[in-house]
Design an enzyme around this catalytic site. Structure first.
Site, PDB file in Angstrom:
ATOM      1  N   ASP A 209      -0.667   0.449  -3.911  1.00  0.00           N
ATOM      2  CA  ASP A 209      -0.352   1.382  -2.834  1.00  0.00           C
ATOM      3  C   ASP A 209      -1.468   2.407  -2.603  1.00  0.00           C
ATOM      4  OD1 ASP A 209       1.920   2.615  -1.153  1.00  0.00           O
ATOM      5  OD2 ASP A 209       1.327   4.319  -2.385  1.00  0.00           O
ATOM      6  N   GLU A 272      -3.466  -2.096  -0.596  1.00  0.00           N
ATOM      7  CA  GLU A 272      -3.126  -1.487   0.688  1.00  0.00           C
ATOM      8  C   GLU A 272      -4.330  -0.670   1.131  1.00  0.00           C
ATOM      9  OE1 GLU A 272      -0.049   1.457   3.016  1.00  0.00           O
ATOM     10  OE2 GLU A 272      -0.795   1.956   1.041  1.00  0.00           O
TER      11      GLU A 272
HETATM   12  C1  NOJ Z   1       2.108   3.568   1.553  1.00  0.00           C
HETATM   13  C2  NOJ Z   1       3.498   3.017   1.484  1.00  0.00           C
HETATM   14  O1  NOJ Z   1       3.523   1.755   2.099  1.00  0.00           O
HETATM   15  C3  NOJ Z   1       4.395   4.027   2.153  1.00  0.00           C
HETATM   16  O2  NOJ Z   1       5.692   3.528   2.377  1.00  0.00           O
HETATM   17  C4  NOJ Z   1       4.403   5.253   1.295  1.00  0.00           C
HETATM   18  O3  NOJ Z   1       5.146   6.276   1.951  1.00  0.00           O
HETATM   19  C5  NOJ Z   1       2.976   5.785   1.057  1.00  0.00           C
HETATM   20  N1  NOJ Z   1       2.043   4.732   0.739  1.00  0.00           N
HETATM   21  C6  NOJ Z   1       2.961   6.752  -0.090  1.00  0.00           C
HETATM   22  O4  NOJ Z   1       3.153   6.065  -1.306  1.00  0.00           O
END
Ligand code: NOJ
Ligand code: CA
Length: 537
Positions: A209, A272
């Site tokens: 993430d 991500e």
């Molecule tokens: C990206 C995640 O996909 C999202 O849902 C989240 O709020 C943020 N990162 C913070 O972790």
């Protein structure tokens, strides 16, 4: 005409030919009537996923968490939230999935923990606590204001004042999500061990993430104002995050995490990565290929649904892929409105056709295979912590997180209790059971398409060539392998188009159409928004 010959198409790794499917666990299947999806629910639906034809499931966070950001605020990296089950249920999920040849990918949230994580609770007890430096603490400016102008990705200052110890702590997201200090080697070790905990249990990989925020510039200087028209301005930011995202040391940490994955066999490392353009994805592959196997490519997710735009993005990406690097495409996830709404319902099957016939790993989002659209959630019922800060006209992320629609029984078969988010009004008509019974449903379209992708090397593994000059609003490409030649043509427009393929084939025939039309010969008619997959003779 440029052909992209895929590099090293022998000995492909499992993930290079896999179809990934994201489950938002709160919303997939509840098994105990508390209105929230859980691991037993996922186990109960594994046969559905096998029938759909996907290969790997990525599950958004299932760890203990106060749920300030629905699990992206982790309070224990090595356990399961009781709401979702326990470690024994998780092990059963792994076994049951592996017995069906399905891989399980978990979500790793390294940038921040929950403010209820024991590490943070300790860290905030005193300035000389050994865990103090596990988070990012700074003094106020002389006037008491935050140390600099950094803002949270969710809006508002990235600093929250902590009165007992008289300092601010940094959070790139919510105040309930304090950023870990990745410049501290003890943090790095503890987090790598958390990865090992799950990899040793048999997890097949992680989606990591918010990696771009992992390291901040040591100077802690103010970010400059955004340039008008820039990417960050379009994201609603006031300042360009020059000192807060994508610092060089962040890429070093991607490599170090990768080494942890490499201690095990056949694990996939997914990131991500939110970057300005496709060129920004390249450093995440590593040099050479010691970073992410799959740096998520969100560029089509944010594009307009126009033939020329899609083509330009795909071509730009293929043109700069590093040798051996494998492309990937994402059209939906739990952070963005469903594409059936964004691109218009009439285009939703074409999006699937594109995603599943391009060269590149597809990641599907649960429910897209039913053509689910955003569900309107009135302000009073919003629960997304980002969404509730938005004005009435903006909806936050709840609309794309509503319960999966299984059948026409109450609450769509998702729960026997009160669902945590409302179920879409149309569930009695739009659900898995009704679509399985309808040969021309979106679900059956996906099933056929995934089956074709899996069974035809040309689609998952074949050379890729754009076909020019077929007409306005059309995007066409060939996929070829082992003497098999396929052609995909998408009609982005609302006019009927006829294409002439006599320069490419003496006879072609439809394998699949978004509209379930069947044609053969050398000229093909595409209805408005129709996409076709042809076998070329
Ligand atoms: C990206 C995640 O996909 C999202 O849902 C989240 O709020 C943020 N990162 C913070 O972790
Ligand atoms: Ca439940």
């Amino acid at each position: 005409m440029k052909t992209y010959h895929l590099h090293g198409t022998h000995n492909l790794k499992w993930w290079q030919t896999a179809v990934f499917y994201q489950i938002y666990p709160r919303s997939f299947q509840d098994s105990n009537g508390d209105g929230i999806g859980d691991l037993q629910g996922i186990i109960n639906r594994l046969d559905y996923l096998v029938d759909l034809g996907i290969n790997a499931i990525w599950i958004s966070p299932i760890f203990p968490s106060p749920m300030a950001d629905f699990g992206y605020d982790v309070a224990d990296y090595c356990d399961i939230h009781p709401m979702f089950g326990d470690l024994a249920t998780f092990d059963r999920l792994l076994d049951e999935a592996h017995a069906r040849n399905l891989k399980i990918i978990l979500d790793f949230v390294p940038n921040h923990s929950s403010n209820q994580h024991p590490w943070f609770l300790e860290s905030r007890t005193s300035r000389d606590n050994p865990k103090r430096d596990w988070y990012i603490w700074r003094d106020a400016k002389p006037d008491g204001s935050p140390p600099n102008n950094w803002i949270s990705m969710f809006g508002g200052p990235a600093w929250t004042w902590d009165a007992p110890t008289g300092q601010y702590y940094l959070h790139s997201f919510l105040p309930e999500q304090p950023d870990l200090n990745w410049r501290n080697p003890d943090v790095v070790n503890a987090m790598h061990n958390a990865l090992r905990f799950w990899l040793q249990r048999g997890v097949d990989g992680f989606r990591v993430d918010a990696i771009l925020c992992l390291i901040k510039h040591e100077s802690f200087q103010d970010n400059p104002p955004v340039t008008p028209g820039s990417y960050w301005e379009r994201w609603g930011h006031q300042f360009e995050p020059r000192y807060t995202v994508e610092q060089p040391e962040m890429f070093e940490h991607v490599r170090l995490m990768r080494r942890v994955f490499d201690e095990f066999e056949e694990r996939v490392h997914i990131g991500e990565t939110g970057t300005v353009d496709v060129a920004g994805l390249i450093p995440y592959y590593g040099r050479p290929l010691d970073g992410y196997d799959i740096p998520f490519n969100f560029k089509l997710l944010h594009a307009n649904w126009h033939a020329a735009t899609v083509r330009q993005i795909v071509e730009a990406y293929y043109d700069i892929l590093p040798a051996g690097g494998w492309p990937n495409f994402v059209f939906g996830n739990h952070d963005i409105h469903r594409f059936a709404t964004r691109y218009g319902y009439q285009n939703h099957r074409s999006v699937a056709m594109l995603l599943l016939t391009l060269w590149g790993i597809p990641t599907l989002y649960y429910g897209d295979e039913l053509g689910l659209e955003d569900v309107f959630i009135p302000l009073a019922q919003r629960v997304d912590p980002w969404g509730i800060k938005m004005p009435e006209g903006d909806f936050g992320r709840d609309p794309e997180r509503t319960p999966m629609q299984w059948d026409s029984s109450p609450n769509a078969g998702f729960t026997s209790g009160q669902p945590w988010l409302p179920v879409a009004n149309d569930y009695a008509q739009r659900n898995v059971a009704s679509q399985l019974a309808d040969a021309h449903s979106t679900l059956n379209f996906y099933k056929t398409l995934i089956q074709l992708r899996r069974s035809r090397p040309a689609l998952h593994n074949g050379a890729f060539t754009f076909v020019d000059g077929l007409g306005d609003d059309l995007l066409a490409y060939r996929r070829e392998a082992d003497g098999q030649r396929l052609l995909v043509c998408l009609n982005f427009g609302d006019q009927t188009r006829t294409i002439d393929l006599s320069h490419l084939t003496s006879r072609a025939a439809t394998l699949l159409s978004t509209h379930f039309t069947q044609q053969s010969g050398t000229t093909f008619m595409l209805q408005p928004h129709e996409s076709i997959l042809l076998q070329l003779g």
